[in-house]
Write a protein that holds these residues in place. Sequence first.
Motif, short mmCIF file in Angstrom:
data_model
loop_
_atom_site.label_atom_id
_atom_site.label_comp_id
_atom_site.label_asym_id
_atom_site.label_seq_id
_atom_site.Cartn_x
_atom_site.Cartn_y
_atom_site.Cartn_z
N ASP A 97 44.46 41.79 28.79
CA ASP A 97 44.72 40.61 29.59
C ASP A 97 44.47 41.16 31.06
O ASP A 97 44.17 40.47 32.07
N GLU A 98 45.10 42.57 31.47
CA GLU A 98 44.92 42.98 32.93
C GLU A 98 43.67 43.18 33.43
O GLU A 98 43.29 42.59 34.60
N SER A 99 42.78 43.73 32.49
CA SER A 99 41.31 43.98 33.12
C SER A 99 40.61 42.67 33.21
O SER A 99 39.72 42.31 34.17
N ALA A 100 41.14 41.54 32.26
CA ALA A 100 40.35 40.22 32.48
C ALA A 100 40.95 39.51 33.81
O ALA A 100 40.16 38.88 34.17
N ALA A 101 42.14 39.70 33.87
CA ALA A 101 42.94 38.94 34.97
C ALA A 101 42.06 39.53 36.41
O ALA A 101 41.88 38.68 37.24
N MET A 102 42.09 40.74 36.30
CA MET A 102 41.55 41.40 37.57
C MET A 102 40.07 41.11 37.83
O MET A 102 39.41 41.23 38.82
N ALA A 103 39.38 40.76 36.81
CA ALA A 103 37.84 40.29 36.95
C ALA A 103 37.62 38.94 37.36
O ALA A 103 36.51 38.49 37.60
N VAL A 104 38.68 38.07 37.75
CA VAL A 104 38.61 36.95 38.29
C VAL A 104 38.37 36.93 39.75
O VAL A 104 39.29 36.95 40.56
N ARG A 105 37.06 37.06 40.07
CA ARG A 105 36.67 37.19 41.35
C ARG A 105 35.25 36.38 41.84
O ARG A 105 34.89 35.50 40.96
N ASP A 106 35.12 36.59 43.15
CA ASP A 106 34.03 35.48 43.54
C ASP A 106 32.76 35.97 43.50
O ASP A 106 31.70 35.29 43.42
N THR A 107 32.34 37.33 43.38
CA THR A 107 31.10 38.00 43.40
C THR A 107 31.13 38.83 42.14
O THR A 107 31.96 39.61 41.71
N PRO A 108 29.78 38.90 41.60
CA PRO A 108 29.56 39.88 40.38
C PRO A 108 30.07 41.29 40.83
O PRO A 108 30.59 42.09 39.91
N ASP A 109 29.88 41.88 41.92
CA ASP A 109 30.28 43.20 42.29
C ASP A 109 31.73 43.40 42.12
O ASP A 109 32.26 44.30 41.53
#
Length: 237
Positions: A97-109
């Motif tokens: 859950d936590e890593s998926a949540a932190m991956a909600v970003r605007d750029t691939p990097d």
Amino acid sequence: MRPIIRDALGIGVAVGALGLSFGALATASGLSVPQACAMSLLMFTGASQFAFVGLIGGGAAAAVATALLLGARNALYGLRLAPYLRPRPLAAHLVIDESAAMAVRDTPDDIRLGFWSAGVAVFAFWNLTTLIGALAGNAISDPNAFGLDAAAPAAFLALLAPRLKTREPQAIAALAAVTALVAVPLVPAGTPVLVAAIVAAAAALAPRKGRGERGGESRVVGGARPVAGGEARAAGG
């Protein structure tokens, strides 16, 4: 230090605190310290681990089935994140859950940085605190005297409460609770939780009037995407 990494470390510490409970519960349920640590190293999905140790007394089949059902949601995260992550076998182990949540970003990097920083931080703290909790629990002659037998249900309630803010999840939770109570005298120990989980999953996935295909996808995948760290699990979830 970049804000993403700082947030990831904070999430790791917060989730790690629950690893203490898991370690103590695991030994209270009859697992050895090495077995508890192996679960966190190899299984690494907090809610499923709590489910397993909470139900193992009622039989391995119900414990394993419930743990697998709870962990299945990680596959949905993995499908969304797969295009951005390499190497995939290692990334798959850190999809929580936590890593998926932190991956909600605007750029691939930033997606990659959010995922890896949160995944590694939670993995490190969760395993460290599992060891500490297991050693502490193993040193207690009567774990139930400290209320550890109630810690697993309390952890599930803590996981569930933040998700019951609207009428639909409240109705699904009530249906699952009633199903579990009705099933208690009818099925073997440990199985009512599995039955309730299946009913809840079926109710959540059932088509509803006015819900479009895209809206349904948002509920299954996007619905579990909190703003960075806002829905830190009781593990790992």
